[in-house]
Enzyme design. Sequence first.
Site, short mmCIF file in Angstrom:
data_model
loop_
_atom_site.label_atom_id
_atom_site.label_comp_id
_atom_site.label_asym_id
_atom_site.label_seq_id
_atom_site.Cartn_x
_atom_site.Cartn_y
_atom_site.Cartn_z
N THR A 13 0.82 -1.22 0.00
CA THR A 13 0.00 0.00 0.00
C THR A 13 0.85 1.26 0.00
O THR A 13 0.36 2.34 0.27
CB THR A 13 -0.95 0.02 1.21
N CYS A 100 14.89 30.50 14.14
CA CYS A 100 14.82 29.56 15.26
C CYS A 100 13.72 29.90 16.25
O CYS A 100 13.34 29.09 17.07
CB CYS A 100 16.16 29.53 16.00
#
Length: 156
Positions: A13, A100
């Site tokens: 799958t 960040c």
Amino acid sequence: MGGGQEGGRRSGTENVAGIVGMATALKENVDMLEDNMKQLAELDCLFINKLKTCKADYLINGGDNRISGNVSVSFKGLDGEAILHRMDLKGIEIATGSACDSRETQISHVLTAIGLPEEYAKGTVRISLGAENTKEEVDIIVTQLIQIVESMNEGR
């Protein structure tokens, strides 16, 4: 019903078309990496050279060893959020602070760690450029940024 693999579904799958498409996109990107890096370096240079005409007090963060396509600039005494909103009204999307700490509104720990004075850090914006950007777009971005920053300085 299948075994323990694939979440109990039958085997096979996997999204084969998606996997092949991703591999093709990755190969194309790697093949163009040097050209893209060169273009981004040129766009950065264009941006920074045009920014030098700005009358405001600012610092380019990261020194000469920055990642091309990511310009972080700090304007003394200005509010980065206010700059961001004014650029947004002109249809130009930028960010504030450092990558960040993109979700925080206080001064980024990264900007603090590089020793950026608070009066500059509060006025930090980031402009991200990509391989799809043109010189004309960069010229529009930096022109609008200069106009906004200089008008904010005049209003103080």
